[in-house]
Design a protein around this motif. Structure first.
Motif, PDB file in Angstrom:
ATOM      1  N   LEU A   1      -7.611 -20.451  12.360  1.00 51.39           N
ATOM      2  CA  LEU A   1      -8.429 -20.683  11.168  1.00 51.39           C
ATOM      3  C   LEU A   1      -7.600 -20.873   9.909  1.00 51.39           C
ATOM      4  N   GLY A   2      -6.467 -20.176   9.821  1.00 49.18           N
ATOM      5  CA  GLY A   2      -5.652 -20.245   8.614  1.00 49.18           C
ATOM      6  C   GLY A   2      -4.523 -19.249   8.678  1.00 49.18           C
ATOM      7  N   GLY A   3      -3.828 -19.115   7.547  1.00 48.61           N
ATOM      8  CA  GLY A   3      -2.689 -18.209   7.522  1.00 48.61           C
ATOM      9  C   GLY A   3      -2.310 -17.819   6.113  1.00 48.61           C
ATOM     10  N   VAL A   4      -1.355 -16.911   6.035  1.00 45.77           N
ATOM     11  CA  VAL A   4      -0.855 -16.399   4.763  1.00 45.77           C
ATOM     12  C   VAL A   4       0.574 -15.909   4.979  1.00 45.77           C
ATOM     13  N   THR A   5       1.342 -15.918   3.911  1.00 42.86           N
ATOM     14  CA  THR A   5       2.698 -15.384   3.957  1.00 42.86           C
ATOM     15  C   THR A   5       2.723 -14.083   3.176  1.00 42.86           C
ATOM     16  N   PHE A   6       3.149 -13.011   3.838  1.00 47.61           N
ATOM     17  CA  PHE A   6       3.275 -11.693   3.217  1.00 47.61           C
ATOM     18  C   PHE A   6       4.757 -11.423   3.006  1.00 47.61           C
ATOM     19  N   VAL A   7       5.125 -11.188   1.747  1.00 50.67           N
ATOM     20  CA  VAL A   7       6.521 -10.951   1.398  1.00 50.67           C
ATOM     21  C   VAL A   7       6.675  -9.485   1.007  1.00 50.67           C
ATOM     22  N   PRO A   8       7.304  -8.679   1.869  1.00 50.36           N
ATOM     23  CA  PRO A   8       7.525  -7.281   1.492  1.00 50.36           C
ATOM     24  C   PRO A   8       8.418  -7.196   0.261  1.00 50.36           C
ATOM     25  N   ALA A   9       8.407  -6.065  -0.392  1.00 52.52           N
ATOM     26  CA  ALA A   9       9.199  -5.867  -1.613  1.00 52.52           C
ATOM     27  C   ALA A   9      10.636  -6.355  -1.414  1.00 52.52           C
ATOM     28  N   GLY A  10      11.073  -7.160  -2.357  1.00 50.68           N
ATOM     29  CA  GLY A  10      12.449  -7.635  -2.319  1.00 50.68           C
ATOM     30  C   GLY A  10      12.723  -8.758  -1.346  1.00 50.68           C
ATOM     31  N   GLY A  11      11.719  -9.316  -0.735  1.00 48.01           N
ATOM     32  CA  GLY A  11      11.933 -10.374   0.237  1.00 48.01           C
ATOM     33  C   GLY A  11      12.381 -11.676  -0.404  1.00 48.01           C
ATOM     34  N   PRO A  12      13.125 -12.494   0.340  1.00 50.62           N
ATOM     35  CA  PRO A  12      13.652 -13.733  -0.221  1.00 50.62           C
ATOM     36  C   PRO A  12      12.586 -14.771  -0.574  1.00 50.62           C
ATOM     37  N   MET A  13      11.393 -14.642  -0.045  1.00 44.54           N
ATOM     38  CA  MET A  13      10.326 -15.599  -0.351  1.00 44.54           C
ATOM     39  C   MET A  13       9.552 -15.227  -1.614  1.00 44.54           C
TER      40      MET A  13
END
Length: 168
Positions: free
Chosen positions: A64-76
């Motif tokens: 159906l879809g997606g998302v990007t989760f960037v933990p604290a300090g992540g390069p993204m």
């Protein structure tokens, strides 16, 4: 049928990249300079998955879809500060909208942030015209923080991304 949220599989990279790109294109969210570059970023799920947690919403066999989760300090991270996680590139296929996939993806990111040691907030950037997404964020307790709004393309002063945050 319930919506399942899980990490993206490499075999789904191309399909999620296309869903993400088409969601942004069909919603008119790439009407600015550098759009070809950003379209490539939206399609490059492998790159995101190597640097962050890419989650997908699945119903039955349908992506159906997606998302990007960037933990604290992540390069993204674009705007996350220390002790903050960031949500990026939330997208749901047009034919799958209205089923709760977007909200389920955001909830999954909030749950991941709560499970991340030292994470106190979740932040995200959004365009002014993403009204459906704004409703999801506000329903889940995110609040606007206008002092953190920013422009990813300083050469185009009309492009300002709105910032939302949720204190955990």
């Amino acid at each position: 049928m319930d919506i399942l949220i899980r990490r993206v599989k490499p075999t789904e990279y191309d399909a999620l990249g296309e869903i993400t790109a088409q969601a942004y294109l069909k919603d008119g969210l790439l009407d600015f300079g550098e759009s070809d570059w950003y379209l490539g970023e939206l399609k490059d799920v492998a790159k995101r998955a190597a640097a962050a947690d890419v989650l997908v919403a699945i119903q039955g066999e349908q992506l159906l879809g997606g998302v990007t989760f960037v933990p604290a300090g992540g390069p993204m991270a674009d705007i996350a500060r220390p002790s903050e996680a960031e949500i990026r590139m939330l997208a749901v296929a047009h034919e799958a909208r209205g089923r709760g996939a977007g909200e389920a993806l955001v909830r999954a990111c909030v749950d991941r942030a709560r499970a991340t040691d030292g994470c106190a907030r979740v932040v995200l950037s959004t365009q002014r015209t993403m009204h459906s997404a704004h409703r999801i964020y506000e329903r889940l307790g995110f609040v606007r923080v206008p002092e953190r709004d920013w422009n990813p393309l300083p050469e185009l002063p009309d492009i300002t991304l709105l910032t939302y945050e949720l204190t955990l």
